[in-house]
Motif scaffolding. Structure first.
Motif, PDB file in Angstrom:
ATOM      1  N   ASP A 184       0.474  -0.797  -0.235  1.00 55.05           N
ATOM      2  CA  ASP A 184      -0.305  -0.185   0.164  1.00 55.05           C
ATOM      3  C   ASP A 184       0.803   1.043  -0.011  1.00 55.05           C
ATOM      4  O   ASP A 184       0.864   2.106  -0.804  1.00 55.05           O
ATOM      5  CB  ASP A 184      -0.858   0.391   1.553  1.00 55.05           C
ATOM      6  N   TYR A 208      -1.256 -10.233   0.686  1.00 61.43           N
ATOM      7  CA  TYR A 208      -1.310  -9.406   1.950  1.00 61.43           C
ATOM      8  C   TYR A 208      -2.742  -8.302   1.970  1.00 61.43           C
ATOM      9  O   TYR A 208      -3.025  -8.499   1.087  1.00 61.43           O
ATOM     10  CB  TYR A 208      -0.054  -8.112   1.100  1.00 61.43           C
ATOM     11  N   LYS A 209      -2.713  -8.008   3.361  1.00 59.80           N
ATOM     12  CA  LYS A 209      -4.245  -7.759   4.263  1.00 59.80           C
ATOM     13  C   LYS A 209      -5.518  -8.767   3.447  1.00 59.80           C
ATOM     14  O   LYS A 209      -6.191  -8.082   2.487  1.00 59.80           O
ATOM     15  CB  LYS A 209      -3.947  -6.781   3.455  1.00 59.80           C
ATOM     16  N   THR A 231      -2.622  -7.911  -5.160  1.00 54.03           N
ATOM     17  CA  THR A 231      -2.115  -6.825  -4.689  1.00 54.03           C
ATOM     18  C   THR A 231      -1.547  -5.669  -4.976  1.00 54.03           C
ATOM     19  O   THR A 231      -1.261  -4.587  -4.786  1.00 54.03           O
ATOM     20  CB  THR A 231      -0.311  -7.388  -4.246  1.00 54.03           C
ATOM     21  N   GLU A 261       2.940 -10.133  10.151  1.00 53.64           N
ATOM     22  CA  GLU A 261       2.488  -8.771  10.052  1.00 53.64           C
ATOM     23  C   GLU A 261       1.291  -9.284  10.106  1.00 53.64           C
ATOM     24  O   GLU A 261       0.304 -10.086   8.966  1.00 53.64           O
ATOM     25  CB  GLU A 261       2.876  -7.903   9.109  1.00 53.64           C
ATOM     26  N   ASP A 302      -2.703  -9.694   9.256  1.00 55.26           N
ATOM     27  CA  ASP A 302      -3.623  -9.641   7.912  1.00 55.26           C
ATOM     28  C   ASP A 302      -3.606  -9.883   7.047  1.00 55.26           C
ATOM     29  O   ASP A 302      -3.088  -9.084   5.839  1.00 55.26           O
ATOM     30  CB  ASP A 302      -4.941  -8.689   7.744  1.00 55.26           C
ATOM     31  N   THR A 303      -1.732 -10.769   7.176  1.00 48.54           N
ATOM     32  CA  THR A 303      -0.908 -11.028   6.428  1.00 48.54           C
ATOM     33  C   THR A 303      -0.601 -12.369   5.702  1.00 48.54           C
ATOM     34  O   THR A 303      -0.603 -13.269   7.309  1.00 48.54           O
ATOM     35  CB  THR A 303       0.065 -10.160   5.919  1.00 48.54           C
TER      36      THR A 303
END
Length: 383
Positions: free
Chosen positions: A139, A164-165, A172, A286, A288-289
């Motif tokens: 992001d 990723y998230k 992504t 991290e 939510d990954t």
């Protein structure tokens, strides 16, 4: 080599892979054809990408991505020195200049905060690497790219299973994502790679560039479909993937999630086994990954009884193979001498590059072998 030596990066090749190759050989269609088309479709389904182009390596995928965007002499591409040579080499192959930005010391991924300062009027692209399967901060990188009208090409050689998230590696946000199926990767085709994109026009251009710039590939020219002529529409490259390779990949892809679970188990056992040692183990994942768990890298701290090379030598004597990921690119003669890079410009990459090594981390490892690796590391660490 001793029969009980634990080789770093040994792949799993079983009866299903062997039978799949044998079946392809029996068809006598060995080059790019129906197996490769099926492999592309399955990778698209797994990664969420709308378009996939199977190629001979991730290096080829990176080069095609850059070339399809028209990047060439006079342009600059921002990337990280903490990566394999192929990342920057692919930039050099286009005639453009790789511009290195230091990595973060904990994630080993490119530091998004350094990218903005590296942008110049010549910058055309950002080429981040999802190091070891850990998602890079997309992001933040995409925000810089949008502000400066840059393309983002993701080196996802380590990141097939990465999230990723909540987004898969084909979702992504980069213009393209580039996968590797080299022999040490989470799934292998022996050699191979894939371009992922959601841009139809870019996909068409990359596909044409991947096979000599021809308007029609061999499968469409020589199979039992209607005969077709072809034209050379651009001077392309010889980057296609074979059906022999794709037949291995199709089998391996079916096992990707199962193998990831096994690597999760080994990762947790390593974390527990190395607690309290003079080693920096990988940072937590991290929120939510999802980490693809491609490499388990450790850093030897300054209070260890031996340095990094001493650690590797000690493990080798105990029958444990290791790798280095990576000797940072700014230290290699070509990049150091041509671009004048120094350690002082990249303090984190330099720190990591002097201390890091990777342990065997294949789902092929048995519990007994994992225990043996942990015991060997503890012994060399003086525990």
């Amino acid at each position: 080599m001793s029969s009980d030596f634990i080789v770093f990066g040994s792949p799993i090749i079983g009866p299903e892979e062997i039978e799949a190759v044998t079946e392809t050989l029996r068809t006598c269609w060995l080059g790019t054809g129906p197996r490769t088309k099926e492999f592309e479709a399955k990778i698209a389904e797994y990664t969420g990408a709308q378009y996939t182009i199977a190629v001979s390596s991730c290096t080829a995928a990176l080069h095609l991505s850059l070339a399809a965007h028209g990047i060439g002499p006079g342009d600059e591409v921002i990337t990280t020195p903490m990566t394999f040579a192929a990342t920057a080499n692919s930039v050099v192959h286009t005639g453009a200049t790789p511009v290195f930005v230091d990595c973060e010391r904990d994630s080993l991924n490119i530091d998004p905060k350094g990218i903005e300062a590296a942008v110049t009027p010549k910058t055309k692209a950002i080429l981040p690497v999802h190091f070891a399967g850990r998602a890079v901060a997309m992001d933040e990188i995409l925000a810089v790219a949008k502000a400066h009208d840059l393309v983002v090409i993701e080196d996802a050689a380590h990141a097939l299973e990465t999230r990723y998230k909540g987004r898969r590696i084909g979702e992504t946000g980069g213009s393209t994502s580039c996968l590797s199926f080299y022999v040490t990767k989470n799934i292998t085709t022996a050699e191979g790679g894939m371009v992922l994109t959601n841009d139809e026009a870019l996909a068409r251009k990359a596909r044409v560039l991947s096979l000599h710039g021809l308007s029609a590939d061999a499968w469409s020219r020589y199979s039992d479909g209607a005969p077709r002529h072809y034209e050379v529409v651009v001077p392309g490259y010889k980057y296609n993937l074979t059906d022999i390779a794709s037949s291995i990949g199709l089998v391996q892809l079916r096992k990707a999630e199962e193998w990831l679970l096994r690597r999760d188990e080994i990762w947790a056992r390593y974390d527990a086994g190395f607690a309290g040692l003079p080693l920096m183990t990988p940072a937590p994942v991290e929120p939510d990954t999802r980490h693809a768990r491609h490499l388990y890298t450790v850093l030897v701290t300054d209070d260890a009884p031996v340095d990094r090379d001493g650690f590797r030598n000690g493990l080798h004597e105990l029958g444990i193979g290791t790798g280095i990921h990576y000797a940072p690119l700014h230290r290699h003669p070509y990049y150091r001498d041509r671009f004048g890079y120094t350690d002082e410009q990249f303090p984190n990459a330099s720190f990591i590059g002097s201390r890091t090594f990777s342990l065997p981390f294949s789902p092929k490892l048995t519990d007994a072998e994992v225990d043996r690796i942990i015991a060997a590391v503890r012994k060399v660490a003086g525990a």
